[in-house]
Write a protein that holds these residues in place. Structure first.
Motif, short mmCIF file in Angstrom:
data_model
loop_
_atom_site.label_atom_id
_atom_site.label_comp_id
_atom_site.label_asym_id
_atom_site.label_seq_id
_atom_site.Cartn_x
_atom_site.Cartn_y
_atom_site.Cartn_z
N THR A 13 0.80 -1.22 0.00
CA THR A 13 0.00 0.00 0.00
C THR A 13 0.83 1.28 0.00
O THR A 13 0.30 2.35 -0.25
CB THR A 13 -0.95 0.03 1.21
OG1 THR A 13 -0.18 -0.19 2.39
CG2 THR A 13 -2.01 -1.06 1.11
N CYS A 14 2.12 1.18 0.28
CA CYS A 14 2.95 2.39 0.28
C CYS A 14 4.33 2.10 -0.29
O CYS A 14 4.68 0.94 -0.51
CB CYS A 14 3.07 2.96 1.70
SG CYS A 14 4.14 1.98 2.77
N SER A 16 7.07 2.31 1.11
CA SER A 16 7.88 1.58 2.07
C SER A 16 7.67 0.07 1.91
O SER A 16 8.61 -0.73 2.01
CB SER A 16 7.54 2.03 3.49
OG SER A 16 8.34 1.39 4.43
N CYS A 17 6.43 -0.30 1.63
CA CYS A 17 6.12 -1.71 1.33
C CYS A 17 6.93 -2.17 0.12
O CYS A 17 7.59 -3.22 0.18
CB CYS A 17 4.65 -1.88 0.94
SG CYS A 17 3.46 -1.51 2.21
MO1 9UX Z 1 3.35 -0.10 3.66
MO2 9UX Z 1 3.48 1.40 5.95
O1 9UX Z 1 2.58 -1.49 4.51
O2 9UX Z 1 3.09 0.36 7.42
S1 9UX Z 1 1.71 0.98 4.50
S2 9UX Z 1 5.03 -0.02 5.03
#
Ligand code: 9UX
Length: 72
Positions: A13-14, A16-17
């Motif tokens: 979802t982001c 960072s993911c």
């Molecule tokens: Mo992506 Mo942030 O899961 O917890 S939405 S790393």
């Protein structure tokens, strides 16, 4: 040897993911290049099939907490 595969990744979802997945793939012995696109939910991986198999690549992705399927 150099082979490419595309993996569909579900649940990111982001950025960072996607970075987490990308780093995990890049850290694998036998992976020559790995790019994960958040927008398309896909990874493109170049790897040496003598060193690592695509099923191991799927496992690496799933170990980061996301669902992975082979596209091609
Ligand atoms: Mo992506 Mo942030 O899961 O917890 S939405 S790393």
């Amino acid at each position: 040897l150099r082979q490419a595969c595309r993996i569909s990744i579900n649940g990111m979802t982001c950025t960072s993911c996607s970075s987490t997945v990308e780093s995990a793939l890049q850290a694998v012995h036998g992976v020559q290049r790995a790019q994960v696109a958040l927008a398309t939910e896909e990874a493109e991986v170049h790897y040496d099939p003598k060193v690592v198999s695509y099923s191991q690549l799927l496992e690496i992705v799933e170990n980061t907490g996301f669902e992975a399927k082979l596209i091609s």
